[in-house]
Design an enzyme around this catalytic site. Structure first.
Site, PDB file in Angstrom:
ATOM      1  N   HIS A  44     -88.251   8.937 -72.705  1.00 57.12           N
ATOM      2  CA  HIS A  44     -89.057   9.791 -73.578  1.00 57.12           C
ATOM      3  C   HIS A  44     -90.387   9.146 -73.967  1.00 57.12           C
ATOM      4  CE1 HIS A  44     -86.025  12.876 -74.024  1.00 57.12           C
ATOM      5  NE2 HIS A  44     -85.120  11.976 -74.370  1.00 57.12           N
ATOM      6  N   ARG A  71     -84.013   1.826 -70.463  1.00 58.89           N
ATOM      7  CA  ARG A  71     -83.443   3.160 -70.282  1.00 58.89           C
ATOM      8  C   ARG A  71     -84.309   3.912 -69.284  1.00 58.89           C
ATOM      9  NH1 ARG A  71     -82.025   7.939 -74.616  1.00 58.89           N
ATOM     10  NH2 ARG A  71     -84.277   7.920 -75.001  1.00 58.89           N
ATOM     11  N   ASP A  85     -85.895  -4.439 -59.867  1.00 53.97           N
ATOM     12  CA  ASP A  85     -86.739  -5.416 -59.167  1.00 53.97           C
ATOM     13  C   ASP A  85     -87.690  -6.135 -60.121  1.00 53.97           C
ATOM     14  OD1 ASP A  85     -85.555  -4.953 -56.747  1.00 53.97           O
ATOM     15  OD2 ASP A  85     -87.121  -3.617 -55.981  1.00 53.97           O
ATOM     16  N   GLN A 147     -74.912   6.742 -70.943  1.00 52.14           N
ATOM     17  CA  GLN A 147     -74.912   7.530 -72.168  1.00 52.14           C
ATOM     18  C   GLN A 147     -74.062   8.783 -72.022  1.00 52.14           C
ATOM     19  OE1 GLN A 147     -79.539   7.145 -72.995  1.00 52.14           O
ATOM     20  NE2 GLN A 147     -78.461   7.934 -74.796  1.00 52.14           N
ATOM     21  N   GLU A 149     -73.779  12.350 -73.811  1.00 53.27           N
ATOM     22  CA  GLU A 149     -74.624  13.140 -74.706  1.00 53.27           C
ATOM     23  C   GLU A 149     -74.327  14.634 -74.656  1.00 53.27           C
ATOM     24  OE1 GLU A 149     -78.798  11.121 -74.868  1.00 53.27           O
ATOM     25  OE2 GLU A 149     -78.292  11.360 -72.742  1.00 53.27           O
ATOM     26  N   ALA A 174     -78.679  12.129 -81.153  1.00 50.18           N
ATOM     27  CA  ALA A 174     -79.559  13.292 -81.237  1.00 50.18           C
ATOM     28  C   ALA A 174     -79.219  14.316 -80.161  1.00 50.18           C
ATOM     29  CB  ALA A 174     -81.019  12.862 -81.123  1.00 50.18           C
ATOM     30  N   ASP A 175     -79.157  13.863 -78.899  1.00 44.16           N
ATOM     31  CA  ASP A 175     -78.842  14.787 -77.813  1.00 44.16           C
ATOM     32  C   ASP A 175     -77.425  15.329 -77.933  1.00 44.16           C
ATOM     33  OD1 ASP A 175     -81.053  15.172 -75.911  1.00 44.16           O
ATOM     34  OD2 ASP A 175     -80.995  13.012 -75.719  1.00 44.16           O
TER      35      ASP A 175
END
Length: 265
Positions: A44, A71, A85, A147, A149, A174-175
């Site tokens: 995000h 993430r 990498d 995660q 969600e 939140a999600d």
């Protein structure tokens, strides 16, 4: 095995910090505060891989043993390969809903013949100086966090947590609340039940489960919910709260001084 991967396997109550401001100084200052890891969010935020690499350098340069998780935006194996990498300790992948998706994540972080990660030199292998050694040991070094969600993820939480190669599970509050139709209702019984379901899935698989705490007053609640680790705080929230607090203190001091001066006149 990286120190962080080993910590997830052998320790509890790890503390992380959430980074969304794309500047190495923010990463370095945070790493100096004794966290087990920082989580750089690229789902995000507009952060580029070059920015992530420089933030990772800053974390590595700080005193202490803080390591870097990133993430990623999705389970895209090309993106995962490019992030690894850079030489970070591992990745977090959002919105995993099935055990098959979790297995594909493990394949994406694993070199052949057991996985599909492309082989190339880069910062992770000291730009090729430790190329062969890195490739031979990387499969046992990458920390892989997924995660949960969504409702589908909840339904499959036990199977997801039990996938070999998954080091930790993370609840995205939140999600998850949004997907359950109760967005922002942090004290809703349905959200509490969903959290308990994921924590129980982790316990059954002997895999740690964590979540994010933005409001410090929620820490005790999350600890009581038996989370194994927490990401405690977010850089932008810290900035906002600290700025608001110091401004209010100044305004209060000015108001008190004005009142005192007027009473003396």
């Amino acid at each position: 095995m990286t120190q962080l991967k080993q910590k997830f396997q052998t320790e509890t109550d790890l503390a992380g910090a959430w980074l969304s401001v794309g500047h190495p100084t923010v990463a370095e200052v945070t790493a100096m505060c004794g966290f087990d890891f920082v989580l750089i969010d690229t789902e995000h935020t507009p952060l580029t891989l070059e920015t992530v690499e420089n933030m990772s350098r800053a974390v590595d340069a700080a005193d202490g043993g803080t390591e870097t998780l990133v993430r990623v935006p999705s389970d895209d194996p090309v993106r995962i390969k490019r992030v690894l990498d850079i030489g970070v300790a591992g990745i977090m992948v959002p919105s995993i809903e099935t055990a098959e998706e979790a297995r594909n994540i493990v394949k994406a972080v694993t070199y052949p013949p057991n996985g599909i990660r492309g082989v190339a030199s880069g910062r992770a292998s000291t730009y090729g100086d430790d190329f062969q050694q890195y490739v031979e040991t990387a499969n046992d070094s990458v920390t892989t966090v997924v995660q949960i969600e969504t409702q589908t993820g909840l339904d499959n939480a036990r199977e997801i947590a039990a996938v070999d190669g998954i080091d930790a599970v993370f609840v995205g509050p939140a999600d998850l609340s949004a997907n359950l139709g109760i967005f922002g209702e942090w004290e809703n019984d349905r959200l509490d039940a969903a959290i308990d379901r994921v924590v129980s899935a982790g316990d059954a698989a002997d895999v740690p489960v964590g979540t994010l705490v933005v409001d410090p007053t929620d820490i005790e609640t999350r600890v009581e919910q038996d989370f194994d680790f927490l990401i405690v705080g977010k850089d932008t929230s810290h900035l906002s709260a600290a700025n608001d607090r110091i401004r209010q203190r100044y305004e209060k001091a000015v108001s008190q001084h004005t009142a005192t001066t007027m009473s003396e006149d």
